[in-house]
Design a protein around this motif. Sequence first.
Motif, mmCIF file in Angstrom:
data_model
loop_
_atom_site.group_PDB
_atom_site.id
_atom_site.type_symbol
_atom_site.label_atom_id
_atom_site.label_comp_id
_atom_site.label_asym_id
_atom_site.label_seq_id
_atom_site.Cartn_x
_atom_site.Cartn_y
_atom_site.Cartn_z
ATOM 1 N N LYS A 222 0.828 -1.213 0.000
ATOM 2 C CA LYS A 222 0.000 0.000 0.000
ATOM 3 C C LYS A 222 0.858 1.257 0.000
ATOM 4 O O LYS A 222 0.439 2.304 -0.530
ATOM 5 C CB LYS A 222 -0.900 -0.010 1.253
ATOM 6 N N GLU A 223 2.057 1.197 0.575
ATOM 7 C CA GLU A 223 2.924 2.372 0.565
ATOM 8 C C GLU A 223 3.308 2.767 -0.853
ATOM 9 O O GLU A 223 3.419 3.956 -1.165
ATOM 10 C CB GLU A 223 4.192 2.089 1.399
ATOM 11 N N SER A 224 3.519 1.769 -1.707
ATOM 12 C CA SER A 224 3.854 2.033 -3.110
ATOM 13 C C SER A 224 3.119 1.014 -3.974
ATOM 14 O O SER A 224 3.693 0.020 -4.416
ATOM 15 C CB SER A 224 5.374 1.941 -3.330
ATOM 16 N N PRO A 225 1.815 1.236 -4.214
ATOM 17 C CA PRO A 225 1.021 0.224 -4.934
ATOM 18 C C PRO A 225 1.474 0.057 -6.374
ATOM 19 O O PRO A 225 1.733 1.037 -7.078
ATOM 20 C CB PRO A 225 -0.407 0.801 -4.862
ATOM 21 N N ASP A 345 -9.740 3.175 5.475
ATOM 22 C CA ASP A 345 -8.663 2.805 6.375
ATOM 23 C C ASP A 345 -7.920 1.595 5.809
ATOM 24 O O ASP A 345 -8.491 0.781 5.066
ATOM 25 C CB ASP A 345 -9.236 2.480 7.757
ATOM 26 N N VAL A 346 -6.657 1.477 6.164
ATOM 27 C CA VAL A 346 -5.842 0.382 5.634
ATOM 28 C C VAL A 346 -6.410 -0.968 6.038
ATOM 29 O O VAL A 346 -6.443 -1.918 5.235
ATOM 30 C CB VAL A 346 -4.379 0.536 6.119
ATOM 31 N N GLU A 347 -6.916 -1.081 7.235
ATOM 32 C CA GLU A 347 -7.440 -2.361 7.693
ATOM 33 C C GLU A 347 -8.706 -2.740 6.930
ATOM 34 O O GLU A 347 -8.921 -3.909 6.593
ATOM 35 C CB GLU A 347 -7.712 -2.311 9.194
ATOM 36 N N LEU A 348 -9.554 -1.742 6.635
ATOM 37 C CA LEU A 348 -10.760 -2.033 5.859
ATOM 38 C C LEU A 348 -10.402 -2.495 4.450
ATOM 39 O O LEU A 348 -11.006 -3.436 3.907
ATOM 40 C CB LEU A 348 -11.649 -0.791 5.803
#
Length: 372
Positions: A222-225, A345-348
């Motif tokens: 997610k930091e660099s998709p 959110d990242v978790e979602l």
Amino acid sequence: SQANFEEDSQEQPAVGHWKPLMPSKGSKGEPETGCQDAGGVDETQSAEQLNVSRLRSSSVEIREKGSEFLKEELHKAQKELKLKDKECERLSKVREQLEQELEELTASLFEEAHRMVREANTKQAASEKQLREAWGKIDMLQAEVTALKTLVITSTPSSPNRELHPQLQSPSKAVFRKGHGRNKSTSSAMVSAASQSVTPEPVSHECKEVDSILFAEFQAWKESPTLDKSCSFLERIYQEDVGPCLDFTKQELSELVRVAVEQNTLTIEPAASQALPAVKVAAEECGGPKKCALSGLSRTCKHRIMLGDSGSYYYISPSCRARITAVCNFFTYIRYIQQGLVRQDVELMYWEVMRLRREMSLAKLGFYPSDM
């Protein structure tokens, strides 16, 4: 100088020569005559000596003047030669400078021309890439707008559309229809219409726990998709879900389907839209309404796929369609994340990815909704 001296000596009048005077007839004394002769000789000799000294002095003077004149002429010639040498040296320096400037100018012009060509090629490639991305976004937005219009039109107070009211349907069916609406299948409107007749099911509560390894891989991605399958996040999903889900009996066609899904060029549409003459001339490997092109089994094929702009259609069974659709839903969602369209959110987002992986796992095991 000797010649000048001879010429001067010839041109000089004979000053020192005296003609002897003849004695008068009446004179008788010889001694007197002899004295006169001796005196005349002395005077003649002195005159000659005087003339010789004059000639010598004049020749010396002429020689000195001639040498001075020659020296002056030689000095002038040397000065002129020096000036000409300096002028030649200056002109040669000017020529070398002009040649150097010409070479530098030519090199700079070629370099500038190459730079302009490179910039033009880079801008053209960037423009083409942006154009392709823009067309992709336009197609995606048009599909979403069409789906939303269909949902809005088919929803009424007496018969609400369950796509607009997720609380009226089970989580599994709601999630499936939401994901399927993102791919390029033209049968989304039929699925939406069919969902109106589905009876609501009780909502089941399930427990979830985040896997630390999978969540760490997703956070790093997610930091660099990216869509590069070499990253640990996508590599695992390719090995565990995508690869097995798209592994059909017809290996060659399976590979083409996988490439089309990755490039987002796969189209799924109902088989009823194909005209009868086209069915007759279809190739054997493309299957038919009663034979799946991917599995090679005799199945009722309600849908067909087209890979890119090839124009060739392949009939697929409901099970194969469910497997392809599950993979398409997964790729569509991660493309949305890469393009920044998902703001959660990242978790979602992680749990949505896990749900899509579960759909792929179920599809590759043979489970699929009855309306497929």
